[in-house]
Design a protein around this motif. Structure first.
Motif, mmCIF file in Angstrom:
data_model
loop_
_atom_site.group_PDB
_atom_site.id
_atom_site.type_symbol
_atom_site.label_atom_id
_atom_site.label_comp_id
_atom_site.label_asym_id
_atom_site.label_seq_id
_atom_site.Cartn_x
_atom_site.Cartn_y
_atom_site.Cartn_z
ATOM 1 N N GLY A 63 -13.581 14.115 -3.370
ATOM 2 C CA GLY A 63 -12.598 14.056 -3.939
ATOM 3 C C GLY A 63 -12.083 14.186 -5.857
ATOM 4 O O GLY A 63 -12.838 13.209 -5.997
ATOM 5 N N VAL A 64 -11.175 15.561 -6.062
ATOM 6 C CA VAL A 64 -10.577 15.660 -7.441
ATOM 7 C C VAL A 64 -10.685 13.639 -7.908
ATOM 8 O O VAL A 64 -9.911 13.217 -7.428
ATOM 9 N N THR A 65 -11.062 13.467 -9.618
ATOM 10 C CA THR A 65 -10.306 12.629 -10.521
ATOM 11 C C THR A 65 -8.880 11.961 -9.660
ATOM 12 O O THR A 65 -7.992 13.304 -10.247
ATOM 13 N N GLY A 66 -8.519 11.599 -9.251
ATOM 14 C CA GLY A 66 -7.014 11.116 -9.271
ATOM 15 C C GLY A 66 -6.654 11.641 -7.609
ATOM 16 O O GLY A 66 -5.171 11.303 -7.887
ATOM 17 N N SER A 67 -7.627 11.994 -6.940
ATOM 18 C CA SER A 67 -6.879 12.177 -5.997
ATOM 19 C C SER A 67 -7.023 11.187 -3.973
ATOM 20 O O SER A 67 -6.203 11.399 -3.440
ATOM 21 N N GLY A 68 -6.929 9.841 -5.140
ATOM 22 C CA GLY A 68 -6.709 8.302 -3.917
ATOM 23 C C GLY A 68 -7.603 8.245 -3.046
ATOM 24 O O GLY A 68 -7.402 7.591 -2.669
ATOM 25 N N LYS A 69 -9.542 8.151 -4.387
ATOM 26 C CA LYS A 69 -10.910 8.185 -3.169
ATOM 27 C C LYS A 69 -10.564 6.007 -2.826
ATOM 28 O O LYS A 69 -10.622 5.965 -2.097
ATOM 29 N N THR A 70 -10.497 6.166 -3.992
ATOM 30 C CA THR A 70 -9.908 4.428 -4.304
ATOM 31 C C THR A 70 -8.912 3.618 -3.013
ATOM 32 O O THR A 70 -9.244 3.205 -2.368
ATOM 33 N N GLU A 71 -7.619 4.382 -3.178
ATOM 34 C CA GLU A 71 -6.873 4.096 -2.169
ATOM 35 C C GLU A 71 -7.677 4.335 -1.254
ATOM 36 O O GLU A 71 -7.238 3.584 0.034
ATOM 37 N N VAL A 72 -8.519 5.496 -0.586
ATOM 38 C CA VAL A 72 -8.944 5.076 0.559
ATOM 39 C C VAL A 72 -10.206 3.941 1.553
ATOM 40 O O VAL A 72 -10.348 3.638 2.401
ATOM 41 N N ALA B 43 0.898 -1.565 0.068
ATOM 42 C CA ALA B 43 -0.202 0.029 0.044
ATOM 43 C C ALA B 43 1.240 0.857 -0.044
ATOM 44 O O ALA B 43 1.737 1.247 0.681
ATOM 45 N N PRO B 44 -0.077 2.527 -0.899
ATOM 46 C CA PRO B 44 1.440 3.257 -0.865
ATOM 47 C C PRO B 44 1.201 4.259 0.422
ATOM 48 O O PRO B 44 -0.195 3.657 1.351
ATOM 49 N N GLU B 45 1.861 4.969 1.011
ATOM 50 C CA GLU B 45 2.172 6.097 2.643
ATOM 51 C C GLU B 45 0.608 6.602 2.338
ATOM 52 O O GLU B 45 0.888 7.131 0.699
ATOM 53 N N LEU B 46 -0.416 6.900 2.472
ATOM 54 C CA LEU B 46 -1.550 7.722 2.782
ATOM 55 C C LEU B 46 -1.178 9.223 3.025
ATOM 56 O O LEU B 46 0.007 9.756 3.548
ATOM 57 N N HIS B 47 -1.758 10.069 1.842
ATOM 58 C CA HIS B 47 -1.137 11.522 1.768
ATOM 59 C C HIS B 47 -2.454 11.950 3.107
ATOM 60 O O HIS B 47 -3.350 11.219 3.301
ATOM 61 N N ASP B 48 -1.801 13.214 3.677
ATOM 62 C CA ASP B 48 -2.310 13.514 4.782
ATOM 63 C C ASP B 48 -3.721 13.954 4.637
ATOM 64 O O ASP B 48 -4.155 13.214 5.732
ATOM 65 N N GLU B 49 -4.248 14.228 3.955
ATOM 66 C CA GLU B 49 -6.362 14.541 3.282
ATOM 67 C C GLU B 49 -6.293 12.600 3.405
ATOM 68 O O GLU B 49 -7.978 12.956 3.624
ATOM 69 N N GLN B 50 -5.597 12.182 2.730
ATOM 70 C CA GLN B 50 -6.675 10.980 2.457
ATOM 71 C C GLN B 50 -6.217 9.811 4.238
ATOM 72 O O GLN B 50 -7.252 9.599 4.276
ATOM 73 N N ALA B 51 -5.175 10.389 5.049
ATOM 74 C CA ALA B 51 -5.123 9.795 6.717
ATOM 75 C C ALA B 51 -6.249 10.390 7.091
ATOM 76 O O ALA B 51 -7.082 9.253 8.043
ATOM 77 N N GLY C 240 -3.940 14.313 -17.824
ATOM 78 C CA GLY C 240 -3.009 14.503 -17.147
ATOM 79 C C GLY C 240 -3.004 14.142 -16.210
ATOM 80 O O GLY C 240 -2.864 14.484 -15.143
ATOM 81 N N ARG C 241 -2.850 12.789 -16.184
ATOM 82 C CA ARG C 241 -3.319 11.823 -14.830
ATOM 83 C C ARG C 241 -1.717 11.308 -14.585
ATOM 84 O O ARG C 241 -1.268 10.516 -13.410
ATOM 85 N N GLY C 242 -0.882 11.201 -15.497
ATOM 86 C CA GLY C 242 0.352 10.928 -15.223
ATOM 87 C C GLY C 242 0.887 11.754 -15.362
ATOM 88 O O GLY C 242 0.785 12.973 -14.502
ATOM 89 N N HIS D 229 -11.494 5.252 -15.582
ATOM 90 C CA HIS D 229 -10.249 4.246 -16.241
ATOM 91 C C HIS D 229 -9.190 5.069 -16.138
ATOM 92 O O HIS D 229 -9.488 6.560 -16.025
ATOM 93 N N HIS D 230 -7.919 4.895 -16.302
ATOM 94 C CA HIS D 230 -6.746 5.737 -15.860
ATOM 95 C C HIS D 230 -5.764 5.763 -16.835
ATOM 96 O O HIS D 230 -5.313 4.871 -17.743
ATOM 97 N N PHE D 231 -5.921 6.473 -17.876
ATOM 98 C CA PHE D 231 -5.336 7.198 -19.284
ATOM 99 C C PHE D 231 -4.507 7.644 -19.005
ATOM 100 O O PHE D 231 -3.761 8.880 -19.106
HETATM 101 P P1 ADP Z 1 -9.408 8.108 -7.052
HETATM 102 O O1 ADP Z 1 -10.321 6.813 -6.814
HETATM 103 O O2 ADP Z 1 -9.297 9.341 -6.330
HETATM 104 O O3 ADP Z 1 -10.060 8.295 -8.634
HETATM 105 P P2 ADP Z 1 -6.830 6.648 -7.123
HETATM 106 O O4 ADP Z 1 -7.518 5.624 -5.701
HETATM 107 O O5 ADP Z 1 -7.555 5.933 -8.068
HETATM 108 O O6 ADP Z 1 -7.665 7.856 -7.501
HETATM 109 O O7 ADP Z 1 -5.786 6.810 -7.405
HETATM 110 C C1 ADP Z 1 -5.274 8.009 -8.349
HETATM 111 C C2 ADP Z 1 -3.477 7.360 -8.632
HETATM 112 O O8 ADP Z 1 -2.569 7.262 -7.477
HETATM 113 C C3 ADP Z 1 -3.765 5.609 -8.540
HETATM 114 O O9 ADP Z 1 -2.796 5.534 -9.487
HETATM 115 C C4 ADP Z 1 -3.084 5.165 -7.274
HETATM 116 O O10 ADP Z 1 -2.473 4.290 -7.161
HETATM 117 C C5 ADP Z 1 -2.054 6.726 -6.548
HETATM 118 N N1 ADP Z 1 -1.938 7.216 -5.525
HETATM 119 C C6 ADP Z 1 -3.431 6.489 -4.589
HETATM 120 N N2 ADP Z 1 -3.214 7.665 -3.191
HETATM 121 C C7 ADP Z 1 -1.822 7.363 -3.430
HETATM 122 C C8 ADP Z 1 -0.653 7.368 -2.318
HETATM 123 N N3 ADP Z 1 -1.353 8.403 -1.348
HETATM 124 N N4 ADP Z 1 0.205 7.730 -2.644
HETATM 125 C C9 ADP Z 1 0.665 7.620 -4.044
HETATM 126 N N5 ADP Z 1 0.199 6.987 -4.790
HETATM 127 C C10 ADP Z 1 -1.189 6.917 -4.738
#
Ligand code: ADP
Ligand code: ZN
Ligand code: ZN
Length: 731
Positions: A225-234, A197-205, A587-589, A547-549
């Motif tokens: 959370g904006v797209t790509g902000s890490g919601k799925t990781e939460v 698991a990646p380390e959570l950033h502050d807002e995620q934590a 611009g997700r990359g 999708h993540h492009f």
């Molecule tokens: P969302 O669901 O908000 O669109 P994701 O959870 O899919 O966001 O995260 C977007 C990208 O960032 C993914 O590739 C994910 O693996 C990565 N990511 C998410 N959280 C972190 C984090 N804390 N540190 C590094 N990368 C992260």
């Protein structure tokens, strides 16, 4: 009236009642939650015991006995039954049909529950020790081998397909090489895998801590959370927390949001403790997933809309991803909102609910304002990517080519020249929305709807997207015989063709329901996109979600103006959500992204606010408009629809309802009856009556009072009618 113990049984019948039966003669009495077969009319039906009572309204000679008990133990517990009863009452829908929706179709039909083991695949010794280079020329097979190894060497077939997409031919190839072998797997999950698991950033934590702190009781959260902000990781972290406490998680996703990538992310971290439920599963697969969920063998249930009814023991958390998505609303038959029901389910189970979105519904934003939900915000993209820049392109007076402006055309060229990908969003499939005759003005009207048949050039068809009617594209005008037939406007097919002609050295990929209808074709397209070479993607809203492009740096949005002036009061909200969801692909990359929105109304205040101040400000403005008009979420609505082949019958019926209701309506307002925006559809005339009130209670009271009388109306027999509580569309 009979004084005998009776069983109240829910049966699949369009009648809003339970049916009384005497206990079976030859076997022990079933308890609520068990399925039974009962005599009904001239045949038999399968139903579910909902309650036991000491008497019946029916006389004893009319009471029949249960014919057979189908389960040894209840399939649903009292919590499940209570939830279904609540749902039937809230949506004023026949309880038998609501209960039916909770079961996979095999069990609904009364078939015995199947054994739960599942066929799967395991690495052979040769496969487990294979040199990574050996499958260089079969990348799909290599992917399967690597994924199996990550999952601990074996996995059920369904999990493989749900997590990496259609892979049947790769599996066959590997079997023939002796690298994998077919196995029967027990229903219990294997060892959990441990993905990093990646380390959570502050807002995620902060978000994870807030929800974790609330586990054990009801609390509502909006994860904004904006797209790509890490919601799925939460969600993943929360899933781990919930599992650690021995509870289960229900995660609802929109139909298009349930992607292999998402399932793979969950499987990588949680192993095969997953059950995945969606409409594309075979009957037996669906039953297995449902049973594993019910028995607690798969404590993480991921599913689309109807999964909200899955029985899940020890529910610890409910999550709805992309909560704004209209696909959570079932639009026909039993009309319900899975998003809204998810909240109710969490309340009843006394667990938190998290609604996640980059573009939350106005309903949820208002709930935050009113203090009903707590907002958790993720304002930055994870991994440091910058948000894309949005700009409006004024297309007034511009020469358009298949809808494409010169500015956007040039931007595409620049993007390709830089070796990057461009995505053009046009939410209209087919070649052109209408075929017309230049000589006489003939248009490709649908014979059965107040709508045009869309020209599909590839298949040579005129095709109505509302009723499905089709005919071959005529070579000469059906009205005057002229050969001056011309397509008007552009859909994705035409845009694809135009782009191919213009940029003939780069691939143009079209992604819509037509280009992805064959099994596995979507996965192939995705694999090509992820190859990363310069290309143009053309697509409908299928491209907007999940999708993540990483290599898309330019997004163009065509034809969004309909959303500014749509007949539906939700049109602007939908437009804004779709545009931002598509924009979120850019611009997700590592490379920054840019979004160009074509419009003829660049000064429109809602567009201005959206582009310059973002979705939050847009939502504020849109909510202010709703409050002025007392539209939802500032009021509650129910829509009574009627349709018939006789043009007058719907109006007659609804007028009769209006007559019945109006003396008793106050404070509920009655609007109509009026013809539906598309008055004729599939050969039927349609009209509706809207009921609206500031508060829910009086609205539901009058509906409860009205329905039995509506059913008794003579004019009701001449129409098909339906009630839609909290309608999303007023058509
Ligand atoms: P969302 O669901 O908000 O669109 P994701 O959870 O899919 O966001 O995260 C977007 C990208 O960032 C993914 O590739 C994910 O693996 C990565 N990511 C998410 N959280 C972190 C984090 N804390 N540190 C590094 N990368 C992260
Ligand atoms: Zn003509
Ligand atoms: Zn039609």
């Amino acid at each position: 009236m009979t004084r005998r113990p009776t069983l109240r049984v829910a049966l699949p019948a369009p009648l809003d009642q339970l049916f009384d039966y005497l206990p079976p003669v030859a076997c022990p009495e079933p308890i609520p939650g068990q399925r039974v077969r009962v005599p009904f009319g001239r045949g038999e039906r399968c139903g579910v015991v909902m309650a036991r009572a000491q008497d019946s309204e029916l006389s004893v000679d009319r009471l029949k006995a249960v014919a057979a008990v189908l389960d040894d133990a209840p399939l649903l517990d009292s919590g499940d039954l209570g939830f279904l009863n609540w749902t039937a009452a809230y949506y004023h829908h026949p309880v038998g049909e609501v209960v039916g929706a909770a079961f996979p179709v095999t069990l609904r039909r009364g078939e015995p529950a199947v054994p739960l083991g599942e066929s799967g695949w395991a690495l052979t010794e040769q496969g487990a020790t294979l040199d990574a280079q050996a499958l260089r020329r079969a990348p799909r097979q290599a992917e399967v081998i690597a994924w199996l190894a990550e999952l601990g060497g074996r996995a059920p077939q369904s999990l493989l397909r749900e997590s990496i997409g259609e892979c049947a031919s790769a599996l066959r190839g590997l079997r023939d090489k002796g690298l994998i072998t077919a196995v029967e797997l027990p229903p219990e999950p294997g060892l959990p895998t441990k993905g990093v698991a990646p380390e959570l950033h502050d807002e995620q934590a902060e978000a994870v801590a807030a929800v974790t702190g609330a586990l054990g009781g009801y609390a509502g959260f909006l994860l904004d959370g904006v797209t790509g902000s890490g919601k799925t990781e939460v969600y993943l972290r929360l899933a781990e927390q919930v599992l650690e406490r021995g509870r289960s998680l229900l995660l609802l996703v929109p139909e298009i949001g349930l992607t292999p990538q998402l399932v793979k992310r969950f499987a990588r971290r949680l192993g095969d403790r997953l059950a995945v439920l969606h409409s594309g599963l075979g009957e037996r697969e669906r039953e297995i997933a449902w049973q594993r969920a019910r028995l607690g063998l798969a404590p993480v249930v991921i599913g689309t809309r109807s999964a909200v009814f899955t029985p899940v023991p020890d529910l610890g958390l409910v999550v709805v991803d992309e909560e704004h998505d209209p696909s959570f609303k079932q639009q026909e038959g039993f009309r319900y909102s899975a998003r809204d029901l998810a909240v109710v389910r969490a309340q009843r189970a006394q667990c938190p609910v998290v609604l996640g979105s980059a573009t939350p519904s106005l309903e949820s934003i208002k709930n935050v304002r009113d203090g009903r939900y707590r907002a958790l915000r993720l304002t930055r993209r994870a991994g440091g990517a910058n948000p894309p820049r949005l700009d409006l392109v004024d297309v007034r007076g511009q020469p358009l080519d298949a809808g494409l402006s010169p500015v956007l055309g040039k931007a595409i060229g620049d993007t390709l020249a830089a070796g990057q990908q461009a995505l053009i969003f046009l939410n209209r499939r087919g070649f052109a929305p209408v075929l017309s005759c230049y000589s006489c003005g003939w248009l490709s009207d649908c014979p059965r709807c107040d709508a045009r048949q869309t020209l599909h050039a590839r298949s040579g068809l005129l095709w109505c997207h509302h009723c499905g009617s089709q005919r071959r594209v005529p070579t000469t005008c059906p009205a005057c015989g002229s050969d001056q037939l011309n397509p008007l406007g552009a859909g994705t097919e035409r845009l694809e063709q135009t782009l191919k002609a213009r940029f003939d050295n780069v691939p143009v990929l079209r992604i819509d329901r037509d280009s992805t209808s064959r099994k596995g074709s979507f996965d192939k397209l995705l694999a090509q996109i992820h190859g990363g070479e310069a290309m143009i993607l053309v697509g409908t809203q299928m491209l907007a979600k999940g999708h993540h492009f990483p290599d898309v740096t330019l997004v163009g949005a065509l034809d969004v103006d309909g959303g500014l002036f749509g007949a539906d009061f939700r049109a602007a909200e939908r437009m804004a959500q779709l545009v931002l969801q598509v924009a979120g692909r850019a611009g997700r990359g590592k490379k920054p992204g840019r979004v160009l929105i074509q419009t003829r109304y660049p000064e429109h205040p809602l567009l201005q606010i959206l582009v310059h101040h973002g979705y939050g400000a847009f939502a504020e403005a849109a909510l202010a408009e709703r409050r002025e008009a007392l539209w939802p979420p500032y009021g509650s609505q129910a829509l009574l629809r009627a349709e018939a082949t006789d043009p007058d019958a719907p109006q007659d019926f609804l007028s009769a309802v209006y007559q019945l209701a109006s003396p008793h309506a106050d404070p509920v307002q009655l609007w109509g009856p009026v013809p539906a925006p598309m008055m004729r559809r599939a050969g039927r005339y349609r009209a509706h009556l809207l009921l609206q009130a500031n508060d829910r209670a009086p609205l539901h009271r009058i509906i409860r009072w009205l329905l039995p009388q509506i059913r008794a109306l003579k004019s009701a027999r001449k129409v098909r009618w339906s009630l839609d509580v909290d309608p999303l569309d007023l058509y």
